[in-house]
Structure formats: C-alpha cells, structure tokens
Design an enzyme around this catalytic site. Structure first.
Site, PDB file in Angstrom:
ATOM      1  N   GLU A   1     -12.574 -22.908 -34.898  1.00 50.07           N
ATOM      2  CA  GLU A   1     -13.844 -23.624 -34.741  1.00 50.07           C
ATOM      3  C   GLU A   1     -14.960 -22.611 -34.930  1.00 50.07           C
ATOM      4  O   GLU A   1     -14.735 -21.425 -34.736  1.00 50.07           O
ATOM      5  CB  GLU A   1     -13.921 -24.240 -33.334  1.00 50.07           C
ATOM      6  CG  GLU A   1     -12.954 -25.408 -33.168  1.00 50.07           C
ATOM      7  CD  GLU A   1     -13.135 -26.133 -31.814  1.00 50.07           C
ATOM      8  OE1 GLU A   1     -14.145 -25.900 -31.128  1.00 50.07           O
ATOM      9  OE2 GLU A   1     -12.257 -26.922 -31.467  1.00 50.07           O
TER      10      GLU A   1
ATOM     11  N   ILE B   1     -10.923 -36.625 -16.706  1.00 50.14           N
ATOM     12  CA  ILE B   1     -11.173 -37.311 -17.984  1.00 50.14           C
ATOM     13  C   ILE B   1     -10.033 -38.289 -18.281  1.00 50.14           C
ATOM     14  O   ILE B   1     -10.257 -39.425 -18.703  1.00 50.14           O
ATOM     15  CB  ILE B   1     -11.350 -36.295 -19.141  1.00 50.14           C
ATOM     16  CG1 ILE B   1     -12.542 -35.366 -18.853  1.00 50.14           C
ATOM     17  CG2 ILE B   1     -11.553 -37.016 -20.474  1.00 50.14           C
ATOM     18  CD1 ILE B   1     -12.683 -34.185 -19.816  1.00 50.14           C
TER      19      ILE B   1
ATOM     20  N   HIS C   1     -15.799 -31.090 -32.535  1.00 51.54           N
ATOM     21  CA  HIS C   1     -15.941 -30.796 -31.090  1.00 51.54           C
ATOM     22  C   HIS C   1     -17.202 -31.457 -30.512  1.00 51.54           C
ATOM     23  O   HIS C   1     -18.107 -30.789 -30.022  1.00 51.54           O
ATOM     24  CB  HIS C   1     -15.943 -29.265 -30.858  1.00 51.54           C
ATOM     25  CG  HIS C   1     -15.407 -28.902 -29.496  1.00 51.54           C
ATOM     26  ND1 HIS C   1     -14.606 -27.817 -29.261  1.00 51.54           N
ATOM     27  CD2 HIS C   1     -15.570 -29.492 -28.290  1.00 51.54           C
ATOM     28  CE1 HIS C   1     -14.303 -27.746 -27.972  1.00 51.54           C
ATOM     29  NE2 HIS C   1     -14.867 -28.759 -27.369  1.00 51.54           N
TER      30      HIS C   1
ATOM     31  N   ARG D   1      -8.128 -29.162 -26.579  1.00 48.45           N
ATOM     32  CA  ARG D   1      -8.365 -27.870 -27.223  1.00 48.45           C
ATOM     33  C   ARG D   1      -7.419 -27.720 -28.405  1.00 48.45           C
ATOM     34  O   ARG D   1      -6.266 -28.173 -28.347  1.00 48.45           O
ATOM     35  CB  ARG D   1      -8.080 -26.711 -26.253  1.00 48.45           C
ATOM     36  CG  ARG D   1      -9.165 -26.408 -25.244  1.00 48.45           C
ATOM     37  CD  ARG D   1     -10.418 -25.846 -25.893  1.00 48.45           C
ATOM     38  NE  ARG D   1     -11.422 -25.501 -24.900  1.00 48.45           N
ATOM     39  CZ  ARG D   1     -12.384 -26.327 -24.469  1.00 48.45           C
ATOM     40  NH1 ARG D   1     -12.471 -27.557 -24.943  1.00 48.45           N
ATOM     41  NH2 ARG D   1     -13.280 -25.911 -23.577  1.00 48.45           N
TER      42      ARG D   1
ATOM     43  N   MET E   1      -3.542 -35.742 -16.776  1.00 47.15           N
ATOM     44  CA  MET E   1      -4.269 -36.805 -16.049  1.00 47.15           C
ATOM     45  C   MET E   1      -5.250 -36.189 -15.060  1.00 47.15           C
ATOM     46  O   MET E   1      -5.128 -36.366 -13.855  1.00 47.15           O
ATOM     47  CB  MET E   1      -3.245 -37.703 -15.358  1.00 47.15           C
ATOM     48  CG  MET E   1      -3.776 -39.052 -14.977  1.00 47.15           C
ATOM     49  SD  MET E   1      -4.415 -39.947 -16.404  1.00 47.15           S
ATOM     50  CE  MET E   1      -4.024 -41.611 -15.937  1.00 47.15           C
ATOM     51  N   GLY E   2      -6.231 -35.462 -15.585  1.00 48.13           N
ATOM     52  CA  GLY E   2      -7.335 -34.987 -14.738  1.00 48.13           C
ATOM     53  C   GLY E   2      -8.423 -36.048 -14.708  1.00 48.13           C
ATOM     54  O   GLY E   2      -8.165 -37.229 -14.990  1.00 48.13           O
TER      55      GLY E   2
ATOM     56  N   ARG F   1       1.195 -32.632 -14.395  1.00 45.48           N
ATOM     57  CA  ARG F   1       1.986 -31.736 -13.534  1.00 45.48           C
ATOM     58  C   ARG F   1       2.377 -32.436 -12.233  1.00 45.48           C
ATOM     59  O   ARG F   1       3.457 -32.301 -11.736  1.00 45.48           O
ATOM     60  CB  ARG F   1       1.199 -30.463 -13.221  1.00 45.48           C
ATOM     61  CG  ARG F   1       1.394 -29.390 -14.273  1.00 45.48           C
ATOM     62  CD  ARG F   1       0.517 -28.232 -13.967  1.00 45.48           C
ATOM     63  NE  ARG F   1      -0.854 -28.701 -13.754  1.00 45.48           N
ATOM     64  CZ  ARG F   1      -1.866 -27.955 -13.332  1.00 45.48           C
ATOM     65  NH1 ARG F   1      -1.679 -26.692 -13.044  1.00 45.48           N
ATOM     66  NH2 ARG F   1      -3.081 -28.445 -13.181  1.00 45.48           N
TER      67      ARG F   1
HETATM   68  C1  GLV Z   1     -15.769 -28.795 -23.991  1.00 45.82           C
HETATM   69  O1  GLV Z   1     -14.896 -28.717 -24.775  1.00 45.82           O
HETATM   70  C2  GLV Z   1     -15.679 -28.407 -22.624  1.00 45.82           C
HETATM   71  O2  GLV Z   1     -14.673 -27.815 -22.212  1.00 45.82           O
HETATM   72  O3  GLV Z   1     -16.655 -28.654 -21.894  1.00 45.82           O
END
Ligand code: GLV
Length: 318
Positions: A265, A159, A284, A236, A156-157, A179
């Site tokens: 990737e 984004i 991505h 990721r 939960m940052g 966390r």
């Molecule tokens: C993209 O995946 C970023 O970390 O900006």
C-alpha cells in the site's frame, strides 16, 4: 524551556493541531497527496520526541533503536501492526491508537465491499464508463443475492459484531470464527475455522494482522470454500495470501473476492489480482468518512493532551 518535537508524518489541516500546538514544536509532512516515504519517515523518527503516525509508516525495532528521543507514538488507526510494540515497550515508548470510533464506518465498508462483489457493481460500472456496455440481457451482469445466504465472519471484534448486526437486517444467516466465543453477537453462531470456510457463502476477514494471523487464508483454506463463495478482506493485507487468492480466482476455486487492504500500500501496483474481473479492490477506505477521520484525530489528540498534562493516557496499547 524547549518544547518537545512532534513529527506529524502525514498532512493534517492546521486547525486540527490547535488543541495541542502550545505544548509542542511541530514538523509535518507537507504533501497531501503522497505518503511520506519510509526513508524520510525514519529520518523524522530520529529527531522526534513524539511521532503522530499513519499505517504506512513502519516503526520497526530498528527505527526505534535509532530514535533516541522518542517517547510516544500516536497512531491514527485502530490497527497498529505497523509498529513493533515489543520494541516500543522495551524502549519505554508509549503507543496509542483510535479504537471504536471507526467501527461502524468500517463495518459499513465491509458490507459495501461484500455487496459490490456479490452484485458485480465494479464490473458493471467499468463496462459503462469504458463504453463497453452493450445492453440489457436476461442473464447479463447477473450477480448473487446476499439475503438468506450464510455470512462467515472471521475475527469477531467490535467491527465483526457490527457487520453481524447489519447482516441480520439483510436476512443473512451469520456464523463466525474467533479466538473466543461471543455469546451475544447478534445471534451469530460460532464455528471452527474449517466449518466456517465450508459453510459460508460470503466470508469477511476482520482479524488484526499479527504473526498468528499472517497467511490465515492460503490455498488450503481457499480449497475448503464453496466454489460459489466470495471472500472479502477489510482487515490488513497479508492475512489473505494474495498469490493463493489470485490462483483460486483464476482456477474458479471460489467465485469472487474483494479487498480494501493489500500487502503493498498505498498502491498495490504489481499485484495481478487487480487485473481480474472477479476481484474488487478499494484503496484502504475502511474509515474514510469525514466524521470518522475527525473522530480518529480527536482520539489521538486526547491521548497527546493526557501525555502533555501527565494524566493517565487513554487509548494506550502499550
Ligand atoms: C485502519 O485500517 C485502521 O486500522 O484504523
């Protein structure tokens, strides 16, 4: 006096170099279509004073050891798991990233992927484009509603919070695991990881990739999820174990999954996940809008200008 050598390891339109070009000599990867191969990247690192990198460039301790002149790395991403920051710190190398500017855009894509999986849009479009769409049936290509369902956010940052904000507009019930607890996350309720896995109808993974989060979702976690649940990774590759996810999708342990990120990737060619109808893959694209990519370039430019002018450096991670 000789100017420092800035190696831009991806193709960047010349005009975006304008603000910094008087400070440096520039070498740039010239192919706009293909990523710089790692061996060529390592050769660039050996001669660079400054590297302007993307996430496909792996700046390992070994690369750093063989880069005697390197003083700064500007990484065109918010995530910087591609850089060994401990080795960089030891070598006195500054590392910067592009926080916040891509958060809304990536939250949009997380939501899009969840909806693509829920409504089977890739399957439907593929059938249509491939000439296999036969016609409308009552239960043909039926997906799952997201409204009034439970969304579990792992990580939960910034984004994550913006995904929670979007979910409230879709009448979703939002729970999260992080966390530490976030009391003001748009009404999202904290859960232990296990409780979240058991309760959620949709799970979106949004943690950074660190040693602690590598394989955060393996067969054990997948086994806790509802059989009707869907898992979405926009963080990721490697946080979700791809082989375990493949097994879970084949066996019906969960209903569907989607991912914008892969261990391999830019093209996860070898992974059988891409052969499954109940798996949606994107290459991505989390931050891929014109506005956001230009904003990310600006963040890096700000850090570089501060470095050249010996000011305190914004967006510094080490
Ligand atoms: C993209 O995946 C970023 O970390 O900006």
């Amino acid at each position: 006096m000789q100017k420092p050598l800035l190696w831009v390891t991806f193709h960047l339109p010349q005009e975006l170099l304008e603000p910094i070009k008087s400070y440096v000599d520039v070498k740039m990867w010239q192919d706009p279509e293909f990523d710089m191969p790692q061996d060529e990247f390592e050769a660039a690192a050996q001669e660079a004073d400054i590297l302007w990198t993307v996430v496909s460039n792996r700046v390992t301790a070994d690369v750093i050891k063989r880069a005697p002149k390197l003083k700064m790395i500007a990484n065109l991403a918010v995530g910087y798991n591609n850089i060994d920051t401990e080795a960089a710190t030891e070598a006195g190398i500054i590392v910067t990233n592009t926080p916040d500017v891509l958060a809304d855009t990536t939250a949009d894509l997380a939501f899009l992927l969840m909806m693509m999986a829920a409504r089977r849009t890739l399957e439907g479009a593929r059938a249509l484009y491939q000439g296999q769409w036969k016609g409308w049936q009552v239960l043909g290509m039926t997906g799952m509603d997201i409204h009034h369902k439970t969304l579990g956010i792992i990580g939960m940052g910034t984004i994550g919070e913006l995904v929670a904000k979007r979910a409230t507009g879709f009448d979703m019930n939002v729970i999260y695991h992080n966390r530490h607890e976030k009391p003001n996350a748009y009404g999202a309720q904290y859960r232990s990881k296990e409780d979240l896995l058991r309760e959620a109808d949709f799970i979106i993974v949004l943690t950074p990739l660190t040693p602690a989060t590598r394989n955060l979702i393996t067969k054990e976690e997948l086994a806790l999820m509802k059989k009707s649940a869907m898992l979405i990774n926009v963080a990721r590759g490697g946080i979700v174990n791809e082989d375990d996810l493949y097994e879970a999708l084949i066996k019906g342990d969960i209903l569907a999954a989607a991912s914008d990120v892969f261990v391999e990737e830019p093209v996860p060619t070898k992974h059988p996940l891409l052969t499954l109808a109940n798996f949606t893959a994107l290459p991505h694209l989390g931050s891929a809008t014109v506005e956001t990519r230009l904003g990310m370039v600006s963040r890096n430019v700000e850090s570089l200008l501060a470095y050249f002018n010996k000011h305190s450096i914004p967006f510094r991670v080490v």
